[in-house]
Design an enzyme around this catalytic site. Structure first.
Site, PDB file in Angstrom:
ATOM      1  N   TYR A  60       0.849  -1.186   0.000  1.00 12.26           N
ATOM      2  CA  TYR A  60       0.000   0.000   0.000  1.00 12.26           C
ATOM      3  C   TYR A  60       0.892   1.245   0.000  1.00 12.26           C
ATOM      4  O   TYR A  60       1.467   1.622   1.002  1.00 12.26           O
ATOM      5  CB  TYR A  60      -0.925   0.023   1.213  1.00 12.26           C
ATOM      6  N   GLY A 211     -17.424   0.198  -0.758  1.00 13.48           N
ATOM      7  CA  GLY A 211     -18.211   1.425  -0.609  1.00 13.48           C
ATOM      8  C   GLY A 211     -19.552   1.390  -1.309  1.00 13.48           C
ATOM      9  O   GLY A 211     -20.412   2.231  -1.049  1.00 13.48           O
TER      10      GLY A 211
END
Length: 342
Positions: A60, A211
């Site tokens: 990441y 989401g």
């Protein structure tokens, strides 16, 4: 104030908060990196709220997410939180490669320890399975890192059932991280039962469908060009029209129950078992507070069945990932007998 409890993860003694915090989107994947002071404040707010299980990875950023977590948690009582990070995806000159060879495992662990500014990683996952290296070889090196005190517990992410079994035979696997939500349910067929048979904890990432189960199609309106969700098959126009009906049904049921759709979707994951820890990610304190509010949502067996009827395994159109991304579906490794150490 929501009381966040504790659960046992796996059979080796690890305990974590009943809900964790996925940190990827703070610096990677979902648009540009967010302001560091805001993210530090969010992480510290999570600790104060009782969420102590933080999920990151060396890829990441790469690397920036681990550095952020190291800064945010520095100065706190180390025993009060659980750090999970991952290795296995190497980027050289912009080209990704999956690696599980012993030298790489060790070098990746040492580098993560430095970035996280800690002496020991609580839960160390193989992020993706290297299909060229027998899983026994990779886990053998992880076992040595446990014996040296550099990691406490071993995890796998996106692994097939056969890979999980072979790994667990070398050293107990504490947790398997997998995508599990109302609209990603294929793991229920083989992976989840295998984990439960072996006493392995389950960490559910993207429990809100990246989401989508929070805001439906309007999620796409605000995504930047460097947000990789824009390119996922499920969010493409030919699939989105169909998939939005799932969100609409969840939203309608949430309205009737007096909660948000994200709370309802998260509550469903929580109710799948006391061996399951979802790790929804967010970059906003108000969304974090809303997510832990899911712990207050009660679901009857009838409501669980109703939710599952909205999103049966084959109800969603489009794959989880685009082509070329290695996932648990094809993560078998060669037999140990084939391995010749370099």
């Amino acid at each position: 104030m929501v009381k966040v409890g504790r659960i046992k993860l796996g059979s080796q003694g690890m305990e974590v908060s009943t809900q964790g915090l996925g940190c990827m989107g703070m610096t990677f994947g979902y648009g540009p990196p967010k302001p560091e002071p805001d993210m530090v404040a969010l992480i510290r707010h999570a600790v104060e709220s009782g969420v102590t299980f933080f999920d990151t990875s060396d890829v990441y950023g790469p690397h920036t997410n681990e550095i952020l977590l190291g800064k945010a948690l520095k100065g706190g009582t180390r025993e009060k939180f659980e750090l999970a990070t991952k290795f296995g995806i190497s980027y050289v000159d912009g080209k990704g490669e999956i690696r599980g060879d012993p030298a790489y495992v060790r070098a990746a662990c040492e580098a993560s320890l430095k970035r996280l500014d800690t002496d020991c990683i609580d839960l160390y996952y193989q992020h993706r399975i290297d299909t060229r290296v027998p899983i026994e070889v990779t886990v053998g090196e992880l076992k040595e890192l446990v014996e040296e005190g550099k990691i406490k517990y071993i995890g796998l992410s996106e692994a097939s059932a056969s890979t999980i079994r072979r790994a667990h035979a070398v050293h107990p696997i504490t947790a398997v991280q997998l995508e599990w939500s109302l609209w990603s349910r294929d793991v229920e067929e083989e992976i989840v039962p295998t984990c439960r048979e072996l006493g392995i904890g389950i960490v559910a990432y993207s429990p809100l469908g990246r989401g989508f189960l929070s805001s439906g199609p309007k999620l796409l309106e605000n995504l930047t060009q460097d947000d990789f969700r824009k390119y996922l098959p499920r969010f493409q126009p030919e699939n989105l029209e169909h998939n939005k009906t799932i969100f609409e049904k969840v939203n309608e049921m949430a309205t009737k129950k007096g909660c948000t759709p994200s709370q309802l979707a998260l509550a469903w994951v929580h109710r799948r078992g006391n061996d399951v820890c979802p790790i929804p990610g967010t970059t906003k304190i108000e969304n974090f507070d809303q997510n832990i509010g899911a712990l207050l949502v009660k679901l009857t067996p009838e409501e669980m069945a109703q939710l599952e009827s909205f999103a049966a395994t084959d109800a969603v159109k489009g794959d989880r990932y685009g082509s070329g991304m290695a996932t648990w579906k094809d993560s078998d490794t060669p037999p140990l007998s084939s391995w010749k150490a370099a």
